[in-house]
Design a protein around this motif. Structure first.
Motif, PDB file in Angstrom:
ATOM      1  N   ILE A 143       0.855  -1.188   0.000  1.00 56.44           N
ATOM      2  CA  ILE A 143       0.000   0.000   0.000  1.00 56.44           C
ATOM      3  C   ILE A 143       0.894   1.242   0.000  1.00 56.44           C
ATOM      4  CG2 ILE A 143      -1.744   1.298   1.289  1.00 56.44           C
ATOM      5  CD1 ILE A 143      -2.767  -1.316   0.051  1.00 56.44           C
ATOM      6  N   VAL A 144       0.498   2.239  -0.782  1.00 59.35           N
ATOM      7  CA  VAL A 144       1.216   3.519  -0.808  1.00 59.35           C
ATOM      8  C   VAL A 144       0.328   4.559  -0.130  1.00 59.35           C
ATOM      9  CG1 VAL A 144       2.239   5.315  -2.253  1.00 59.35           C
ATOM     10  CG2 VAL A 144       2.407   2.905  -2.937  1.00 59.35           C
ATOM     11  N   ALA A 145       0.908   5.290   0.814  1.00 58.88           N
ATOM     12  CA  ALA A 145       0.164   6.309   1.560  1.00 58.88           C
ATOM     13  C   ALA A 145       1.001   7.573   1.669  1.00 58.88           C
ATOM     14  CB  ALA A 145      -0.193   5.786   2.951  1.00 58.88           C
ATOM     15  N   VAL A 146       0.363   8.637   2.106  1.00 55.98           N
ATOM     16  CA  VAL A 146       1.068   9.900   2.358  1.00 55.98           C
ATOM     17  C   VAL A 146       0.885  10.268   3.820  1.00 55.98           C
ATOM     18  CG1 VAL A 146       0.840  10.710  -0.013  1.00 55.98           C
ATOM     19  CG2 VAL A 146      -0.926  11.315   1.657  1.00 55.98           C
ATOM     20  N   LEU A 147       1.933  10.846   4.400  1.00 55.64           N
ATOM     21  CA  LEU A 147       1.840  11.305   5.783  1.00 55.64           C
ATOM     22  C   LEU A 147       0.791  12.405   5.872  1.00 55.64           C
ATOM     23  CD1 LEU A 147       3.267  10.925   8.577  1.00 55.64           C
ATOM     24  CD2 LEU A 147       4.642  12.933   7.973  1.00 55.64           C
ATOM     25  N   LYS A 148      -0.108  12.274   6.817  1.00 62.12           N
ATOM     26  CA  LYS A 148      -1.179  13.270   6.946  1.00 62.12           C
ATOM     27  C   LYS A 148      -0.596  14.666   7.166  1.00 62.12           C
ATOM     28  CE  LYS A 148      -5.348  14.460   9.511  1.00 62.12           C
ATOM     29  NZ  LYS A 148      -6.181  14.217  10.705  1.00 62.12           N
ATOM     30  N   ASP A 149      -1.115  15.626   6.411  1.00 64.16           N
ATOM     31  CA  ASP A 149      -0.733  17.036   6.509  1.00 64.16           C
ATOM     32  C   ASP A 149       0.708  17.302   6.084  1.00 64.16           C
ATOM     33  OD1 ASP A 149      -3.281  17.667   7.490  1.00 64.16           O
ATOM     34  OD2 ASP A 149      -2.675  17.307   9.563  1.00 64.16           O
ATOM     35  N   ASP A 150       1.327  16.355   5.370  1.00 63.44           N
ATOM     36  CA  ASP A 150       2.684  16.583   4.878  1.00 63.44           C
ATOM     37  C   ASP A 150       2.690  17.767   3.910  1.00 63.44           C
ATOM     38  OD1 ASP A 150       5.500  15.157   4.646  1.00 63.44           O
ATOM     39  OD2 ASP A 150       4.953  15.802   2.630  1.00 63.44           O
ATOM     40  N   ALA A 151       3.722  18.613   4.009  1.00 66.62           N
ATOM     41  CA  ALA A 151       3.756  19.843   3.218  1.00 66.62           C
ATOM     42  C   ALA A 151       3.835  19.589   1.714  1.00 66.62           C
ATOM     43  CB  ALA A 151       4.942  20.702   3.657  1.00 66.62           C
ATOM     44  N   ILE A 152       4.483  18.499   1.295  1.00 65.70           N
ATOM     45  CA  ILE A 152       4.645  18.198  -0.128  1.00 65.70           C
ATOM     46  C   ILE A 152       3.649  17.155  -0.602  1.00 65.70           C
ATOM     47  CG2 ILE A 152       6.228  17.333  -1.906  1.00 65.70           C
ATOM     48  CD1 ILE A 152       6.976  20.073  -0.776  1.00 65.70           C
ATOM     49  N   PHE A 153       3.541  16.061   0.138  1.00 69.75           N
ATOM     50  CA  PHE A 153       2.723  14.938  -0.312  1.00 69.75           C
ATOM     51  C   PHE A 153       1.302  14.950   0.255  1.00 69.75           C
ATOM     52  CE2 PHE A 153       7.139  13.509  -0.541  1.00 69.75           C
ATOM     53  CZ  PHE A 153       7.190  13.000  -1.842  1.00 69.75           C
ATOM     54  N   GLY A 154       1.059  15.769   1.261  1.00 71.21           N
ATOM     55  CA  GLY A 154      -0.214  15.712   1.979  1.00 71.21           C
ATOM     56  C   GLY A 154      -1.444  16.017   1.149  1.00 71.21           C
ATOM     57  N   GLU A 155      -1.284  16.734   0.035  1.00 65.41           N
ATOM     58  CA  GLU A 155      -2.432  17.073  -0.806  1.00 65.41           C
ATOM     59  C   GLU A 155      -2.803  15.961  -1.784  1.00 65.41           C
ATOM     60  OE1 GLU A 155      -4.337  19.798  -0.445  1.00 65.41           O
ATOM     61  OE2 GLU A 155      -3.082  20.206   1.314  1.00 65.41           O
ATOM     62  N   MET A 156      -1.989  14.930  -1.888  1.00 66.59           N
ATOM     63  CA  MET A 156      -2.280  13.839  -2.825  1.00 66.59           C
ATOM     64  C   MET A 156      -3.460  13.019  -2.324  1.00 66.59           C
ATOM     65  SD  MET A 156       1.515  12.480  -3.860  1.00 66.59           S
ATOM     66  CE  MET A 156       2.736  13.594  -4.531  1.00 66.59           C
TER      67      MET A 156
END
Length: 227
Positions: free
Chosen positions: A144-157
């Motif tokens: 599974i691929v996830a993004v860290l919540k509220d991450d400045a770069i990836f959080g909007e994905m």
């Protein structure tokens, strides 16, 4: 003891003792928003592969990294998931393959973040955006691929389609090569049969939860405590 009582008991025990990250931590950090907890075992700066000890919940050394395989994301497991019959059946339906079986491990997860996190053995709150359908021999071993919540770069994905192809290629290359032993001429029997988006990732997680509940019933925990 029913599942609700079991969850309450685990929660109470967690206030007194460190819980096993696989069994004693909730899958969802916010089920309504489909945000999950991920237990991180290794980070991109690690030169040793760490892995959870399933009995104790402590992080252990699995093996030194002999070659230049560097995981390009935080990597770990999704608590209270398992890959068994239901996961394998679904993968066979999606791939048209026969004879597949779950790898009898928690579902693996990669968490993208712009921050440098220096060590594993931590929990992070993250949002699934997709995943790789991966087979290791005959074993179902989705990532599974996830993004860290509220991450400045990836959080909007919101979906795997939002992720740059270069990042996905790095992840894909890592998983296709990390078990190879060049000096011995051995190639791992790993293949990635497809890339899927957020909705499919949530389906895989739900199946992993079902497989977990089938395997680890309240009776199983009681018997384990009495061993």
């Amino acid at each position: 003891m029913n599942d609700q009582q079991m969850n309450q008991l685990l929660k109470m025990a967690g206030h007194l003792f460190r819980p096993n990250p696989w069994h004693g931590v909730s899958t969802w950090s916010d089920q309504a928003e489909k945000e999950i907890n991920a237990y991180i075992e290794i980070v991109p700066t690690d030169r040793v592969k760490y892995e959870i000890d399933k009995e104790t919940g402590y992080l252990k050394v699995d093996r030194p990294q002999k070659f230049s395989n560097v995981i390009p994301a935080l990597y770990g497991l999704i608590p209270r998931t398992y890959s068994a019959e239901k996961s394998a059946k679904y993968t066979m339906e999606q791939t048209g393959r026969d004879g597949l079986f779950g790898d009898a491990d928690p579902i693996d997860i990669c968490v993208l973040t712009e921050k440098t996190i220096s060590h594993g053995d931590i929990l992070v709150n993250c949002v699934p955006i997709g995943g790789f359908r991966m087979l290791d021999g005959g074993e179902v071993d989705d990532k599974i691929v996830a993004v860290l919540k509220d991450d400045a770069i990836f959080g909007e994905m919101k979906d795997i389609s939002d992720c740059p192809e270069s990042i996905l290629n790095k992840l894909k290359h890592y998983f296709l090569t990390y078990k190879e032993i060049p000096a011995e001429g051995q190639k791992a029997k790993i293949e990635i049969t497809g890339l899927y988006g957020r909705e499919e990732a949530l389906k895989i997680i739900d199946l992993g939860i079902e497989d977990y509940n089938d395997k680890f019933s309240t009776e199983w925990f009681v018997n384990k405590a009495n061993d």
